[in-house]
Scaffold this active site. Structure first.
Site, short mmCIF file in Angstrom:
data_model
loop_
_atom_site.label_atom_id
_atom_site.label_comp_id
_atom_site.label_asym_id
_atom_site.label_seq_id
_atom_site.Cartn_x
_atom_site.Cartn_y
_atom_site.Cartn_z
N PHE B 121 -3.59 4.01 24.51
CA PHE B 121 -2.75 5.14 24.11
C PHE B 121 -1.30 4.68 24.13
CE2 PHE B 121 -2.97 9.94 23.97
CZ PHE B 121 -4.11 9.99 23.20
N GLN B 234 8.88 17.75 23.76
CA GLN B 234 8.15 16.71 23.02
C GLN B 234 7.63 17.24 21.69
OE1 GLN B 234 4.20 14.86 24.45
NE2 GLN B 234 5.69 13.21 24.54
N HIS B 236 5.24 16.20 19.11
CA HIS B 236 4.16 15.22 18.91
C HIS B 236 4.25 14.72 17.47
CE1 HIS B 236 0.18 13.49 18.60
NE2 HIS B 236 -0.03 13.70 19.87
N LEU B 250 -2.72 19.97 16.20
CA LEU B 250 -2.62 18.60 16.66
C LEU B 250 -3.63 17.64 16.03
CD1 LEU B 250 -0.84 17.17 18.73
CD2 LEU B 250 -2.73 17.36 20.33
N GLU B 253 -3.47 11.38 19.21
CA GLU B 253 -2.97 10.01 19.23
C GLU B 253 -4.13 9.03 19.27
OE1 GLU B 253 0.35 9.89 21.86
OE2 GLU B 253 0.03 7.80 22.37
N ARG B 309 5.93 8.71 21.87
CA ARG B 309 5.88 9.81 20.91
C ARG B 309 7.24 10.17 20.35
NH1 ARG B 309 1.41 13.72 23.95
NH2 ARG B 309 -0.37 12.43 23.34
N HIS B 380 5.01 20.24 20.95
CA HIS B 380 3.77 20.02 21.66
C HIS B 380 3.86 20.28 23.16
CE1 HIS B 380 -0.12 18.32 22.36
NE2 HIS B 380 0.33 17.31 23.06
N ARG B 415 7.14 12.24 27.79
CA ARG B 415 5.85 12.09 28.44
C ARG B 415 4.96 11.14 27.66
NH1 ARG B 415 0.85 14.25 27.69
NH2 ARG B 415 1.48 15.84 26.19
#
Lengths: 246, 604
Positions: B121, B234, B236, B250, B253, B309, B380, B415
């Protein structure tokens, strides 16, 4: 794009009726979008339950043109918009208000099912070893989003209202996920036969057809569980063996 | 009174997502009486939407991983604004929290030798995310839910808390309403744990559901707690952009973790164009190496699609702004191309990313094993939130705890994907443990009847206004639109000042909002009661954004496009002043221990 009419059931536990609303439909809209649009434009107090709007939480179950569906995953382009689109609450549960039903019975049923009880860890560090092939089936069951559409369509609950006798397809899948979990050591077969009323299912497969997650409820969960119950409780040889063992 | 129900618990948990349930389980196991209030039905919280996985340095796939690497990755990803003690506790404790889920019945995907499989990730040096296909959040919430219903916890479903009740400095209860009949609930308790999630509904394009109106942030703030890092929201990088009705939903990722690549309208993998210095040594500089990384080559560096991100989102915005976007204002995310490399590639995609396959097929009519997806940034997650003590998760108000997204400190300026689910578990458990202890040490407080009276009058006010007034949904839409335009991914002083003014104007309009119908399951009324919370959080975001005159992590200002030393070691901190205004100040980031400093140095 065109104006479309939606016949939405409005009322509460005392009764209600279909009420027509007209709203504009644009490309890609799903039924839940139309309901929200109507709610914002002309019926702020139209009750509807929803959360993720992506088919993952199982909150927005309803009956669209008579079919049990998630409203967030039902595209308007797949419906005939020349006729009014009918949206009604699920019929197997008591209505709270408008499209919202009281699904608390499901939570009570689940609580009665014995919880997961793993065998002792396989390794000194407290972890287990499982092979992917052995968990594929359980993972299929664990995809369930608890939308309760399977419960809604099941005739034992919907037509015969045997909620006290039969746990319904959702909890057959839940029990199967526990019973077929490679680590689980609990025995739920007697409960399935008695409290769960697994015998009430006569395999019409309606639940499988409406499952938005595509879980093969009848073939993969209910039938194998029925077989296990039969083996455990109705096999004459096993019965004889049990008598002698005493 | 018939329209009121009262309850008494030792610990009240507000929110039933991952953090709330984990906290409730822990508090209950300490032997105290626990109640959980959920805004929706049990099991429907936003945790269910989490797709990619739970970050935990279990080293099942790459034995070079360990808590120190995870700690360093988290600090780097947060641009060194994280509370280092929280980052350390998180990295050390996450593996145990994942194993615990397995002991409670979770069924994670497996390695060949039968252990929990971990995937790559963004921002994580090694494959670290324990997962179940792309529905890890569902697995997590169901496991916690099914465990908690046998733990003697009381659940109040479809109940929303609108005010915390205090006795002197201490929080000793809560006031809320139930959706079904509209009755009020007054809860007396010795400790409250807020686990209410995020603020996504403050923006127009979001992956968050209706519930995420910053309730916990606002409840805590109005009860006297401090908020930090609120400028860091954030976005995304990959939300759906077409059709319009699904905009913002969403796209995990995990698609990029499995080898998916981002391309512009010219077919170019634009992520290679801008690799930040902080990540140069860890990032592949050619497509071949990036592909090998996603397929588990331990000597390869990760592809630039797996940068953090904040950075990926900005690169996507740049491509769109400069005219190289996709037809519907996004860019292309292509996973279908891996069929060139993998035999049975289509089957592989369907197995590893089943819910993405399903989501695009059903909602957009696109088969992701054949075609590229169109994606763009979506609101997000908020890194900022309630300021808490690293060990206990207690806020600056005695008896008030916070865990999960509504708490702050772990993620700093950005994050890392996968660090949210682990955050919920690690700090949910800690909050539960410490709140239970606090409850055991404290006597009952006294609920002030006047407070209850004021809360109930405030709640019922929208019914008493002129029915010709504006509806709550219109105000909410106007606010979301404005925040998206003026305090979105790319910010500047002028726009944020305009937003601050706009918020004040909208707030005045909101005070005149009227609702129709009665108190029973009335979404208009609920939306009206959510509005004050939304105003509190968007104002906090805007004021914090104005205060931080630099670009760092998720906070990007075109008028201050560089990082600044002045802001490198401070958290923007907010408090409600005595005169009702919001007091903004800068607090130094908690210092690193010598060991932490060395770890960061070694992992550079």
């Amino acid at each position: 794009m065109a104006e479309t009419t939606f016949s939405i059931w409005r009322g509460d536990s005392g009764g209600g009726e279909l009420q027509d609303f007209t709203t504009e439909v644009t490309e890609g809209m799903v039924v839940l979008d139309a309901v929200h649009q109507i709610q914002a434009e002309s019926a702020n107090d139209l009750a509807v339950r929803w959360n993720c709007k992506a088919g993952k939480c199982g909150s927005c179950s309803a009956e669209v043109n008579g079919n049990p569906r998630l409203m967030c995953m039902t595209r308007l382009s797949d419906l005939d918009l020349d006729e009014p689109v009918t949206i009604e609450p699920m019929k197997a549960f008591p209505v709270m208000r408008d499209l919202v039903t009281d699904v608390s019975w499901n939570y009570k049923v689940k609580k009665k099912i014995k919880k997961f009880k793993p065998r002792a860890p396989d390794s000194d560090d407290g972890t287990w070893r499982m092979v992917q092939d052995d968990i594929d089936r359980v993972q299929e069951f664990r995809k369930c989003i608890e939308c309760y559409l399977c419960q809604d369509v099941c005739h034992v609950l919907r037509e015969h209202h045997l909620h006290e006798e039969f746990a319904g397809p959702r909890f057959m899948v839940y029990s199967a996920a526990l019973e077929m979990h490679p680590l689980d050591t609990e025995d739920r077969l007697a409960d399935l036969k008695d409290d769960g009323g697994i015998g009430y299912c006569n395999i019409t497969k309606c639940c499988t057809k409406v499952c938005p997650e595509g879980i093969t409820i009848t073939d993969n969960a209910i039938i194998p569980l029925k077989e296990r119950v039969v083996d455990e409780h109705y096999d004459p040889l096993r019965k004889l063996f049990k008598i002698f063992r005493k | 009174m018939a329209d009121r129900r009262t309850h008494e618990f030792d610990v009240l948990v507000i929110g039933a997502g991952g953090a709330g349930l984990r906290a409730a389980i822990e508090a209950s196991s300490a032997g105290v009486k626990v109640g959980v209030v959920c805004k929706s039905l049990l099991g429907k919280a936003h945790t269910v939407m989490a797709e990619g996985g739970i970050a935990a340095a279990m080293a099942n796939v790459d034995e070079r991983d360990g808590w120190k690497v995870h700690f360093a990755d988290t600090m780097r990803g947060g641009q060194y604004l994280s509370n280092p003690r929280m980052a350390e506790l998180h990295a050390r404790e996450a593996p145990d929290r994942v194993n615990e889920l397995e002991a409670w019945g979770a069924v994670f995907d497996r390695t060949k030798d039968g252990r929990i499989l971990q995937r790559n990730f963004g921002g994580h040096k090694y494959p670290r995310l324990a997962h179940v296909g792309d529905r890890t959040g569902l697995e997590m919430i169901r496991t916690l839910q099914d465990h908690s219903i046998h733990a003697g916890i009381d659940f109040l479903m479809e109940v929303t808390i609108i005010e915390l009740l205090k006795d002197g400095d201490r929080v000793i209860g809560a006031f809320g309403y139930e959706r079904e009949l509209g009755r009020f609930h007054i809860i007396r308790c010795k400790a409250v744990i807020l686990a209410t999630g995020g603020i996504g509904r403050g923006f127009k394009i979001t992956s968050n559901s209706w519930e995420y109106t910053g309730d916990g942030h606002a409840l805590a703030f109005e009860a006297g707690a401090e908020l930090i890092d609120m400028e860091f929201v954030q976005f995304h990088p990959t939300g759906m952009v077409w059709p319009p009705s699904v905009r913002g939903i969403l796209v995990t990722e995990g698609v990029r973790g499995e080898g998916g690549v981002l391309r512009n309208s010219e077919g170019k993998r634009f992520m290679f164009d801008d690799i930040p210095d902080l990540y140069k040594d860890q990032t592949a500089d050619n497509e071949e190496e990036g592909w090998r990384y996603t397929q588990g080559d331990r000597n390869a560096r990760r592809p630039p699609e797996l940068l953090t991100r904040d950075h990926v989102a900005r690169c996507i915005v740049r491509e769109i702004k400069e005219g190289r976007g996709s037809p519907h204002g996004g860019v292309f995310l292509d996973i279908a191309w891996i069929k060139e490399r993998l035999p049975k590639g289509a089957e592989h995609i369907r197995r590893k990313l089943p819910s993405m396959y399903h989501q695009f097929k059903e909602l957009a009519g696109i088969d992701i094993t054949e075609e590229a997806m169109e994606v763009g940034p979506t609101t997000h997650y908020v890194m900022g939130g309630i300021r808490v003590d690293a060990e206990s998760q207690m806020s600056t108000v005695p008896g008030l705890y916070a865990a999960g997204e509504c708490a702050a400190g772990l993620h700093g300026a950005n994050r890392l994907g996968g660090n949210s689910l682990s955050d919920l578990l690690v700090f949910g458990k800690r909050a539960g443990q410490h709140a239970a202890r606090h409850a055991q040490e404290q006597g009952n407080g006294r609920i002030d009847g006047g407070d209850v009276q004021r809360a109930s009058s405030r709640a019922l006010a929208p019914f008493e206004r002129d029915a010709d007034g504006e509806g709550p949904f219109q105000i909410q839409y106007a606010l979301q639109e404005m925040m998206q335009d003026l305090v979105g991914i790319v910010r500047n002083e002028d726009e944020m000042q305009r937003a601050a003014k706009g918020i004040a104007e909208l707030r005045q309009r909101a005070e005149k909002v009227a609702v129709v119908g009665n108190r029973e399951y009335n979404p208009g009324w609920h939306a009206a009661l959510d509005l004050p919370n939304l105003f509190t959080v968007v104002e906090a975001i805007t004021l914090s954004g104005i205060e931080r005159k630099e670009s760092r992590g998720a906070h990007f200002r075109e008028d201050y496009p560089e990082k600044s030393d002045e802001f490198a070691k401070v958290n923007t901190t907010l408090r409600r002043a005595a005169d009702g205004s919001i007091e903004v100040r800068r607090e130094p980031v908690p210092a690193l221990s010598e060991e932490q400093r060395q770890i960061i140095e070694e992992m550079k």
